[in-house]
Design an enzyme around this catalytic site. Structure first.
Site, PDB file in Angstrom:
ATOM      1  N   PHE A   1       1.229   5.015   1.006  1.00 46.66           N
ATOM      2  CA  PHE A   1       0.690   6.158   1.758  1.00 46.66           C
ATOM      3  C   PHE A   1       1.247   7.447   1.491  1.00 46.66           C
ATOM      4  O   PHE A   1       2.648   7.541   1.229  1.00 46.66           O
ATOM      5  CB  PHE A   1       1.226   5.738   3.223  1.00 46.66           C
ATOM      6  CG  PHE A   1       0.330   4.729   3.722  1.00 46.66           C
ATOM      7  CD1 PHE A   1      -0.861   4.767   4.453  1.00 46.66           C
ATOM      8  CD2 PHE A   1       0.726   3.331   3.404  1.00 46.66           C
ATOM      9  CE1 PHE A   1      -1.737   3.862   4.952  1.00 46.66           C
ATOM     10  CE2 PHE A   1       0.242   2.235   4.082  1.00 46.66           C
ATOM     11  CZ  PHE A   1      -1.020   2.498   4.669  1.00 46.66           C
TER      12      PHE A   1
ATOM     13  N   THR B   1       1.012  -1.176  -0.120  1.00 51.61           N
ATOM     14  CA  THR B   1       0.046   0.021  -0.132  1.00 51.61           C
ATOM     15  C   THR B   1       0.815   1.278   0.081  1.00 51.61           C
ATOM     16  O   THR B   1       2.091   1.413   0.758  1.00 51.61           O
ATOM     17  CB  THR B   1      -0.705  -0.222   1.197  1.00 51.61           C
ATOM     18  OG1 THR B   1      -1.933  -1.225   1.306  1.00 51.61           O
ATOM     19  CG2 THR B   1      -1.829   1.397   1.262  1.00 51.61           C
TER      20      THR B   1
END
Length: 419
Positions: free
Chosen positions: A294, A292
């Site tokens: 960020f 992921t």
């Protein structure tokens, strides 16, 4: 007893602190200050163990001046001790189910005035134990990670109200794609800008109540639908009932508080630590490349000029075009001519003016065509201030000639946490 505060420098590397823990207080070595006051035997032993471990490394932080103590003044001794304990524990990691805790890397990924002597406050959406909290701790280590229960908007509001110094924003997953609503939020909050990026490898763990007989007693596994989708093969091998819930961290807290022995949760190792659950198994995800992205946001400093703000290695720009998508090829060619790499392009609906009507000159009468309008986000792999000064600025000036608006969302560095 009134809470007294004292300040001590971090001990030199290889030397032990001279602090008498039991009589003088709890020493938080990462911020090089101690909160002074009488502690019970149990508290003193725990503080002593942490103090001994902390002396193995040299603290990069400076002592907190009295005038900057801020948040800690006026709070009860128990409150301050609990907060220091939480900040310390969230920076610990357990590898491969081992019970031996180790600290995250000593140096934070980003340094600056906010980290000189006091923990940076990092807002994130969700409960404690989420992957957003892990991203915050990975980025800033001994940060004060602030959960914002509610939508992602609440983390933005915490940043704008100065309740936080930074915010972590998930924008993309390697398996599920982009989180469009978070791109929309960046457009709606022009006073915030991106100052960093973290790529976090996702490690889905099977969490259960301690003392349960591991897999044999499990009848049900619950988690967020996205986590369940990532672990379908492993869940099939377990042969258990699967139930989707809105929030994996909330489910972990519920299972822990009610000691539900036959139910496990798929979540982060951080969630297991926060709620006292045991990591039965790690790496449940079907695809080990699950990562992921960020973004780290902060509030713009009006005292900084543009050259100081735009000094990183990656630039994210948002723009819309006067002629809509018909001019997108022209826009991208502007960067190509300047030898600027476009590493990502994303489109979002232009909510203020979602439709554009154009007269159809090819047909007689008053017929018209209707087009959807978009805002484009592009990531540029070139700093605004580099060996060829003005290269990106000139490209953006050329882009403005065909664009309705152009906004630099951020100029920043990138850090990967993939191990």
């Amino acid at each position: 007893m009134a809470l007294r505060y004292s300040y001590i420098p971090a001990p030199p590397e290889g030397r032990k602190a001279s602090l008498d823990v039991k009589n003088e207080g709890f020493c938080s070595f990462r911020r090089s200050f101690c909160v002074s006051g009488l502690l019970g035997d149990g508290q003193a032993k725990g503080a002593a163990r942490r103090s001994v471990k902390s002396n193995r490394v040299k603290s990069p932080f400076k002592p907190i001046p009295v005038e900057d103590l801020g948040f800690y003044v006026g709070q009860s001794e128990r409150t301050v001790l609990d907060q220091l304990e939480r900040i310390y524990r969230q920076g610990l990691l357990t590898f491969n189910g081992d019970s031996n805790d180790v600290l995250l890397p000593m140096e934070p990924l980003w340094t600056g005035p906010l980290l000189e002597g006091k923990p940076v406050r990092v807002a994130y959406q969700g409960l404690r134990g989420s992957y957003c909290q892990e991203a915050a701790v990975r980025a800033f280590q001994r940060c004060d990670a602030l959960p914002c229960e509610g939508e992602m908007e609440s983390a933005f509001e915490a940043l704008e109200s100065d309740a936080a110094d930074r915010a972590v924003l998930p924008v993309e997953n390697s398996l599920d794609g982009v989180i469009g609503r978070n791109y929309d939020l960046m457009l709606r909050h022009p006073d915030l800008h991106v100052v960093g990026e973290v790529l976090l490898r996702i490690n889905h763990c099977l969490l259960a109540v301690r003392g349960a007989e591991k897999r044999r007693t499990l009848k049900r596994v619950i988690s967020h639908p996205q986590a369940l989708a990532h672990c379908q093969r492993c869940l099939g091998d377990l042969g258990v009932e699967v139930e989707a819930v809105d929030n994996a961290a909330s489910a972990a807290r519920f299972v822990a508080e009610n000691r539900i022995d036959d139910t496990a949760v798929i979540g982060s190792a951080v969630a297991g630590r926060e709620y006292g659950l045991e990591v039965v198994e790690e790496e449940l995800q079907d695809d080990s490349s699950n990562t992921t992205r960020f973004l780290i946001l902060t509030k713009k400093n009006p005292n900084n000029n543009s050259s100081a703000v735009l000094s990183g290695l990656k630039t994210t720009v948002a723009f819309s075009l006067k002629e809509g998508t018909a001019d997108l090829c022209k826009a991208l060619s502007i960067f190509a001519l300047k030898n600027i790499k476009v590493t990502k392009i994303e489109s979002r609906p232009q909510r203020e003016n979602p439709l554009r009507m154009v007269m159809n000159e090819e047909q007689e009468g008053n017929s018209s065509k209707c087009y959807f309008e978009y805002v484009f986000f592009v990531d540029l792999e070139a700093p605004v201030a580099d060996d060829n000064p003005g290269r990106v600025e000139i490209a953006l000036d050329s882009l403005r000639q065909i664009a309705r608006f152009v906004r630099v969302i951020g100029n920043y560095s990138v850090h990967s946490v993939l191990s």
